[in-house]
Structures are given as structure tokens and as C-alpha cells.
Design an enzyme around this catalytic site. Sequence first.
Site, PDB file in Angstrom:
ATOM      1  N   GLU A 115       0.807  -1.229   0.000  1.00 25.17           N
ATOM      2  CA  GLU A 115       0.000   0.000   0.000  1.00 25.17           C
ATOM      3  C   GLU A 115       0.832   1.267   0.000  1.00 25.17           C
ATOM      4  O   GLU A 115       0.514   2.217  -0.710  1.00 25.17           O
ATOM      5  CB  GLU A 115      -0.944   0.025   1.213  1.00 25.17           C
ATOM      6  CG  GLU A 115      -2.221  -0.772   1.039  1.00 25.17           C
ATOM      7  CD  GLU A 115      -2.027  -2.254   1.247  1.00 25.17           C
ATOM      8  OE1 GLU A 115      -0.905  -2.658   1.590  1.00 25.17           O
ATOM      9  OE2 GLU A 115      -2.990  -3.002   1.058  1.00 25.17           O
ATOM     10  N   HIS A 129     -10.051  -5.304  11.062  1.00 24.32           N
ATOM     11  CA  HIS A 129     -10.679  -5.122   9.755  1.00 24.32           C
ATOM     12  C   HIS A 129     -12.000  -4.383   9.853  1.00 24.32           C
ATOM     13  O   HIS A 129     -12.806  -4.463   8.941  1.00 24.32           O
ATOM     14  CB  HIS A 129     -10.912  -6.487   9.079  1.00 24.32           C
ATOM     15  CG  HIS A 129      -9.656  -7.135   8.591  1.00 24.32           C
ATOM     16  ND1 HIS A 129      -8.737  -7.692   9.448  1.00 24.32           N
ATOM     17  CD2 HIS A 129      -9.146  -7.284   7.355  1.00 24.32           C
ATOM     18  CE1 HIS A 129      -7.720  -8.182   8.757  1.00 24.32           C
ATOM     19  NE2 HIS A 129      -7.945  -7.947   7.478  1.00 24.32           N
TER      20      HIS A 129
END
Lengths: 372, 427
Positions: free
Chosen positions: A94, A163
Site C-alpha cells: 500500500e 478489519h
Amino acid sequence: MPGFISHQVAARGLSLLRLRPVAATMRTYSSATKEVTMTVRDALNSALDEEMAADPNVFIMGEEVGEYQGAYKITKGLLDKYGPERVVDTPITEAGFAGIGVGSAYHGLRPVIEFMTFNFSMQAIDHIINSAAKSNYMSAGQINVPIVFRGPNGPAAGVGAQHSQCYSAWYGSVPGLKVLVPYSSEDARGLLKAAIQDPDPVVFLENELLYGESFPISAEALDSSFCLPIGKAKIEREGKDVTITAFSKMVGYALKAAEILEKEEGINAEVINLRSIRPLDRDTINASVRKTNRLITVEEGFPQHGVGAEICASVVEDSFGYLDAGVERIAAADVPTPYAANLERRAFPQIEDIVGAVKRVCYRSLPMVATA
Amino acid sequence: TLLSFVLSAALLQHPPLHQTYRFDLSIGHKTADDMALARRSSNLLKPLSTASSSSFLNRRPFSTDDSTTITVETSVPFTGHNCEPPSRSIDTTPKELMTFFTDMALMRRMEIAADSLYKSKLIRGFCHLYDGQEAVSIGMEAAITKKDCIITAYRDHCIFLGRGGTLLESFSELMGRQAGCSRGKGGSMHFYKKDACFFGGHGIVGAQVPLGCGLAFAQKYRKEDHVTFTMYGDGAANQGQLFEALNMAALWDLPAILVCENNHYGMGTAEWRAAKSPAYYKRGDYVPGLKVDGMDAFAVKQACKFAKEHALKNGPIILEMDTYRYHGHSMSDPGSTYRTRDEISGVRQERDPIERIRKLILAHDIATEKELKDIEKLARKEVDEAIAKAKESPMPDDPELFTNVYRKGFGVESFGTDRKEVRATLP
């Protein structure tokens, strides 16, 4: 159907650019008598498709966006249509690909960077904030960054603590960013198209559980020139007794709570779909509170320093005299997200939480703090 | 003045204006005989020159001479990693030699002046100086065009100048004035010049490397024949995002050239204390690399030329420039607690980039000692004038606090520290 459209227009939501005769939609469910619906997934996909067709500088980059057709199938079909140079699969890096995206935006491309969820954006957050958000300011307008960071945000179902976080408050606090939070398919289409066309960095927070949900969609919204203004909230349901602000999935919960309140308590709630965390539509929120005199804020993010805290402060600053009750916040529980289904249910706002809070500000019930 | 025009023309590498001596700075116009006399006497005091011309009077004015070829050798040969290094013999011209000297002298003078300004508190916050490393910027610019992109970290003042930025913009920005390249809103670490493809100016160590690979991505996307030079230091060379970006650059054959300006100290930490392998040109593994003497402008030029050709055909390459900074990491670092003064003065004596060019110029009889000293005096004068002019530039007006937050603000409201007192509408 016509009443629905005029309600949309009256609610100052729509900005119709380059109005053209309505082109045939890509979906085959239009008919004179039946309502046209579209899932949020299809809405996002069609928005990406149209913007890529309109501007060759727009490209998509992220994990599994190409050959996998998108982790959540948002980018389905786009690789076949536009090729691997414009739909770019990345390694699981990322920080690297967010930085590459921002660098390409410096040089005039218009990247749409997908984070598989915004939890992973934390790996790249330096690029979002320091490389993208602040560049136009630090360069005194020389380097603008027309980039969109998009992906699912907030809790899904049973995915655990790492998450499930909502990042609206974090990104919403940064000057130089625009932060959008669509709810319906119309929101998804209009706001994503606006985000891609925008010359500044936009954080586009979607919701995984909304992807599969279908919403009625107007002919205007299906047109390829459709765009929603950034920074304008939408009044989803007009009311006079209490204002409920919400965004993303919580708009649906707030609307359901409003129905229950109407039926069981005779309380007429106004539901505001924020659509935009930054810029925050303080005018709409304050105007509503001045009308109803009561406010509940609803969000799925952590309560401390959350979106509700900002809205509350804003209303206290600008409309204090109009409040008949203290502002109430409904937010996630102040804990990392648990896995067990019953605990997870207690960790995130439910419809009854919203109903309960409205009853409190309307003095229909007394607050009772239950301690664990 | 004619002198400043001439000097700025040198920096922009314009074609020469006319046939007379551009660098003749003495008052009045000397005759050819006067010049010949000066040359002859200076020649007598020097060892036999390698100049080919037999008669002084036949010698053409050095400043316009870009047709005489002089071959120079780099100080040391290049070392390659996964690639065949280029030749250490480089052709140059008297004009290029003089341009190198003039430009580097200006850069050196600018940085030393910034040191004084910082100590007199006219420059605030951070100030990272580049003196000692000038050859990297100069050699790079000589090999590339203004359509090739450069991005670097915070030691950016001289890179900005090399890209065509002016002294006035530089000093004004350092002092936070409106005439600054970022109108006073960026500061030392945030110089930009988009029209010359200079993308900053970044304060977060290592962030500029993925950004630079992104610039290269855009160049490839648009099928341009240009490359991006992404500069970073030995400190940033260990950053994870560098390897993430390098992997993608190699996967996608991006025209990205990673330039490690190895000045051997990441702030106060010597390279051998920070890196298990300080052979930064090898750290790309499958990505080829070249080790270059970064104090030799010609080595830098040759390496950048080689790298550009490579990147356009084969994707990323790493250049490690072995260089040195005379100042500490920044103005708050004396630079002598983690290295000895002997080391610093030793490098200055043996490897100074400006001295190397001076020796070459004198050895090839392109100019005299005095002429070179006059150039340095002119550089000093230029810098002093720019500082004086920068001091006249006002600080930004208060409303500038709120400008450029967005490119398109939609009339959104923004707030000052006391939002009941100060609000602004963003255009």
C-alpha cells in the site's frame, strides 16, 4: 415516480451538468411503470466506467482490481474494456502504490487508488496526508493532486478488530482532503463521478455491506453527465421533531428508526444523509436543528473525537439557543471490535439505539446507564 | 545589470550573447593584447599546459567555445552492479567547463549565505544545506532536459536552482516572503518548479521515492520519452517504501532512476551503523546499479546520461553518488559530533567539486586564476543582491493563510484559531 424525482430535486441534492437527453441505460430494467433500481456495486462500477471513458488520464490501481475483477467486484469488466495499462493490479504494498498514485497525480494523471479496505490505508496514510492533502498548500497552488482513494470502510460482519475500523473522523480532520461517504446508489454514482472529476485529493469511503443493496435510481442519476455536489448533505426524510444525522450504512438504520418512531411514538424525525464528511455541510445541519431543536448523531466509528463530536460542537457553536435538549451521540462502542456475534452486535449501533436516543431527547424516557 | 544578466544566462545555458569575453569582469573593455599578456604571464607560472593552440592571439574566446572538444577522465572508474558500466572518458567543451564552474560557484555561495541568514534568524525552522554536493545537481542537469522529472527530499535548494529556479525565489522562500517559489508557504523543504518538472521538496524521509516512481509511471502512461530522477540519501535507502516502489518500477518497466546521494551520514548516523549493506547501488538486487564519484561533475553527467538511456529501454536503475556534505545534517546540527573536522577538511581538500573543475579549467588554459576568482566574486555579488531584494519582499498577507487549501474549494468555510472571530471562505 415523478414525486420521487421532484423530491430529489427539491432536496438540493442534484447538480445537473451538461444536461443531455437520457441515454439508454446500461441496465435492462427500465420500464414505464416499474421503478428502476441499481445496486451500489453497479452504481460504482458504472461511475468508474463512465469516467474512464470520458478522460483517458483516469486509471485504476490497487490489489485485485484487474484480473480478479475486484475483491468486491466493484471493478468488474473494466480490465477487459480498458486494458492492463489503465486497470493496474499491484502487489500487496500500500505505501508503495499509494505513493506511486500520488506521484502520477503530480504529473497530471487522475488515479483512482483502491484500498481493499480502509484499514490497509494506514500503511499508506503518510502519502494520503503529507504527499497528497498538503501539496497544493505547500506549493502555493503549483502542485494539485487530482487523486481518489476509495474502498470499503467501517465494519463488515465478523471480520474482527483489525478489519472493522471507520476512518471518517481521521481523514475528515485533515485540511486539504475531501472525504465523501455515499449511502444510496445515486450517492455512489454522483459522488464518485464528482470525486474523479475533482482537482483535489478525495477519500471515498464506501461500505461493504451496502455493495449488494439495491436502491431506486432516477433517470437523471443514470445519465453519464450526472454529478452530485461535494460538501452538500441530503435530507433523506423531512421531519419536525428531531434531527438525526447519519452517513453510509447508518442512514438506512436512521430511516428505519424514523419509521418506528413515527408509528410507535408519533415522533416525526428528520434524517440527514451527510454524503460529505469534509467539507461538512454545517448549514444544512444547523438549519435542520433550528427547525427541530433536537439532534442525534449516528456513526459506526469510535466515539471519541468522532464525526458526531464535530457535529455536536458545530451545532453548539452556531445554534445553541435553538437546542431544547442536549445533543446525543450514537457511535461504536469504545472498544476494539470483538468477533463473537453477540458482542459484535453490541459493539455497533443498532436501530433500537437510535430509537432510544431520540426518545431521550424528546423527554419520552429517562437515560439509564447500565454498567457491565 | 549586464553582469547579472550574463550570469543568469550562464545558468540557463543560453547560447552565448556575443563574441567578447563573457567573463571579463574588469572595468572597461580590454584589448586582445592585454588579454594575451595576461595569458602569457599566467602560463609561465604554470606547468606546461595541454592547450593545443600555438599562438595566444589565435586562441578563441573560451566563453563561446563549444566546439573544441576536451576529453576528461573521471576520478575513478564506475563500478557496475548487473550492468556494464560506461566509459570513464568524457568529452566536454570549454563552455561546459566554465558553465559548471559558474553554476557550482553560485550554488556554493547561496548555501553559505543561507547559513548566515539562518544564524541571524531570518530563516526559521529547518534548513538543510547542500554545499559539497553541488556536482550531483550540475552533472545531472547537463545530461537531461527540463522535461525529465526530478524529485528529491529536503536538501533541495540547489536542485531548485539547477532546474532553473532563481536566487530571489530561493531566498524569499527561505525567509517566508511572497516572492518565494512557494510564496512563503512552503519553506526550505518545499521548493517546487512544476514548469521545469521539479516536483519538490519533501519532508518525509523516503516518501519521495514512490512519488518519483509515480512520476515515471505517468511518463510511461503517456508514452513520453522522458525519465524521472528520484533522489534520496543514504538514510532513506533503508526505507521499506523504497523497495515497494522499486519492485513495482521493475515489474512495470518504469523509466525511474533512483539516485542515492550517499553523503555517508543519515543525520548523525554513519552508513555502516544504519545499513547492513551500505553498497546502495547493489541494494536493488535484480535492478542494475552504478557507483559514481558524486564529487566529479563529469562522472555524474556520464552516469545520468547512461542511466537515462537504460531507463528508457530497460526500466529502473540505481545510481549511487558518492558525495559529501560540508555542513551538518541541518543548521541545528554542528556536523562534528559524529565525524572529525579532519575528515571534513580532508574531503574539502582532496575532492571538492568546484576545485576539480577549477583545476581542469586552469590545466586547459580556458581561463586564468583571476578570472575564476572574479566569477566567484560575481557569484557573491549576485547572491548579496538577491538577498537584499528578497528582504524587501513582504511576508504573505493574512488571507494567504486560507488560500490553496484546495484547488477547488466550492466556497466552503474554513476557520481560524478562534472560529467565532476568524472564518474564511475557500474559493
